[in-house]
Motif scaffolding. Structure first.
Motif, PDB file in Angstrom:
ATOM      1  N   ARG A 167      22.825  36.600  36.500  1.00 34.85           N
ATOM      2  CA  ARG A 167      24.223  36.962  36.269  1.00 34.85           C
ATOM      3  C   ARG A 167      24.935  37.352  37.561  1.00 34.85           C
ATOM      4  O   ARG A 167      26.085  36.979  37.786  1.00 34.85           O
ATOM      5  CB  ARG A 167      24.275  38.116  35.261  1.00 34.85           C
ATOM      6  CG  ARG A 167      25.676  38.502  34.808  1.00 34.85           C
ATOM      7  CD  ARG A 167      25.630  39.742  33.931  1.00 34.85           C
ATOM      8  NE  ARG A 167      26.920  40.034  33.376  1.00 34.85           N
ATOM      9  CZ  ARG A 167      27.362  39.610  32.203  1.00 34.85           C
ATOM     10  NH1 ARG A 167      26.583  38.826  31.474  1.00 34.85           N
ATOM     11  NH2 ARG A 167      28.551  39.924  31.757  1.00 34.85           N
ATOM     12  N   GLU A 171      28.295  35.680  39.358  1.00 35.84           N
ATOM     13  CA  GLU A 171      29.498  36.444  39.664  1.00 35.84           C
ATOM     14  C   GLU A 171      29.891  36.300  41.132  1.00 35.84           C
ATOM     15  O   GLU A 171      31.078  36.180  41.465  1.00 35.84           O
ATOM     16  CB  GLU A 171      29.276  37.924  39.316  1.00 35.84           C
ATOM     17  CG  GLU A 171      29.168  38.178  37.817  1.00 35.84           C
ATOM     18  CD  GLU A 171      28.830  39.624  37.505  1.00 35.84           C
ATOM     19  OE1 GLU A 171      28.558  40.393  38.453  1.00 35.84           O
ATOM     20  OE2 GLU A 171      28.835  39.985  36.309  1.00 35.84           O
ATOM     21  N   GLU A 242      35.346  37.421  32.311  1.00 35.92           N
ATOM     22  CA  GLU A 242      34.351  36.597  31.627  1.00 35.92           C
ATOM     23  C   GLU A 242      35.033  35.871  30.469  1.00 35.92           C
ATOM     24  O   GLU A 242      35.742  36.475  29.668  1.00 35.92           O
ATOM     25  CB  GLU A 242      33.218  37.468  31.095  1.00 35.92           C
ATOM     26  CG  GLU A 242      31.921  36.724  30.906  1.00 35.92           C
ATOM     27  CD  GLU A 242      30.738  37.642  30.638  1.00 35.92           C
ATOM     28  OE1 GLU A 242      30.673  38.163  29.501  1.00 35.92           O
ATOM     29  OE2 GLU A 242      29.908  37.835  31.540  1.00 35.92           O
ATOM     30  N   PRO A 247      31.486  32.991  33.774  1.00 36.76           N
ATOM     31  CA  PRO A 247      32.490  33.436  34.738  1.00 36.76           C
ATOM     32  C   PRO A 247      33.801  32.686  34.529  1.00 36.76           C
ATOM     33  O   PRO A 247      33.804  31.480  34.267  1.00 36.76           O
ATOM     34  CB  PRO A 247      31.871  33.061  36.092  1.00 36.76           C
ATOM     35  CG  PRO A 247      30.410  32.943  35.826  1.00 36.76           C
ATOM     36  CD  PRO A 247      30.294  32.435  34.421  1.00 36.76           C
TER      37      PRO A 247
END
Length: 317
Positions: A167, A171, A242, A247
């Motif tokens: 994750r 990002e 999100e 993303p």
């Protein structure tokens, strides 16, 4: 606990089931509201409110989905699901399944299934309902539901989207992408895009959109830069967020009204797909919607002024 209290406790689950079946926020909310009305009018008390209400919202959603599929066949341009910024249902034990099934890529893949296959897959594979509960919800035998689940799982596995598992890495890359986008940095964008990246827009005939997806790193980078520079010049802003568990960002005009949403599919350090929802009918739940046609005219005028100023500057030298 009263019926109303039990229902409110289960509302996030019911919405999440309906949204994955219908791929529309307003339609899912309507299905949940209809579920409440049916339970409120029911004289019997189910042994399991969760199983009962999940079955009711599933049946309602299947009926809506059948008519929705007909409407989507005549949709203008590329159809995309309504973007969802936050999934209200959180279950740590099924977080991976919930996240994977929420992405725009997965919802588009679910569109290939029949309404019955979609319901069985969502209830069993995503939310973990046992086959007897699934059978009661869709009006088929347990054995039939097992066969349907196998068939649906095979279809989904054939085209299952893959995403960056880490994750934090997603990002970071998304942050670099949106920085380059704001600046209209073609080179910066190009190095973040997969060679076969595609840019897909859904305007539904109600917003400016390209007739076909833009494909290829060079084409997509130049298209994004050409869109971003005049948009920023007229006061537009990009708010990272999100979108459907991936993303993304919400683009807003100078007054904070919603212009569109962007969602990124990221794998192996590259952006594979960029999906933009511009159809104003699909953005009302995100916030007040901008007049995108007026913005497009203003952005075009700003771009023309910039080109004229650049030509004049070049002529002086």
């Amino acid at each position: 606990m009263t019926r109303a209290e039990e229902f409110e406790e289960l509302r996030p689950l019911l919405f999440s089931i309906a949204y994955r079946l219908l791929a529309g926020v307003s339609e899912a909310e309507d299905a949940v509201q209809e579920t409440w009305l049916r339970w409120e009018a029911s004289p019997t008390e189910p042994s399991s409110p969760k199983a009962f209400l999940s079955a009711v919202v599933t049946r309602i959603s299947i009926d809506v989905l059948r008519s929705a599929r007909v409407r989507r066949e005549s949709y203008v341009g590329q159809w995309l699901p309504e973007p969802l910024l936050t999934d209200p249902y959180q279950d740590p034990e099924r977080s991976a399944e919930l996240s994977d099934s929420l992405s725009l890529a997965a919802l588009l893949l679910l569109e290939r299934l029949t309404p019955l296959e979609r319901a069985v897959f969502v209830l069993h594979e995503v939310f973990g309902f046992a086959f007897p509960e699934v059978a009661a919800a869709v009006g088929r035998s347990g054995a039939a539901c097992r066969q349907i689940a196998v068939r649906a799982r095979r279809h989904m596995d054939e085209g299952r989207p893959r995403f960056e598992a880490d994750r934090k890495e997603r990002e970071i890359l998304a942050g670099r992408f949106f920085d380059a986008f704001r600046e209209g940095d073609v080179d910066g964008l190009r190095e973040l895009l997969a060679a076969d990246v595609s840019l897909v827009g859904d305007g539904g005939g109600k917003a400016p959109q390209r007739a076909h997806p833009v494909v290829g790193a060079e084409n997509v980078a130049r298209t994004l830069a050409a869109m971003a520079v005049p948009f920023v010049r007229i006061g537009g802003s990009l708010e990272p967020h999100e979108v459907n568990g991936q993303p993304g960002a919400v683009c807003r005009d100078r007054d904070g009204k919603v212009v569109n949403t962007l969602a990124l599919d990221i794998l192996d350090g590259q952006v594979l797909t960029i999906r933009s929802v511009l159809n104003p009918d699909k953005l009302g739940h995100v916030g007040p919607v901008a007049d995108i046609w007026a913005l497009a005219r203003e952005a075009q005028a700003a771009a023309q002024e910039a080109r004229a100023a650049s030509a004049e500057e070049s002529a002086r030298h």
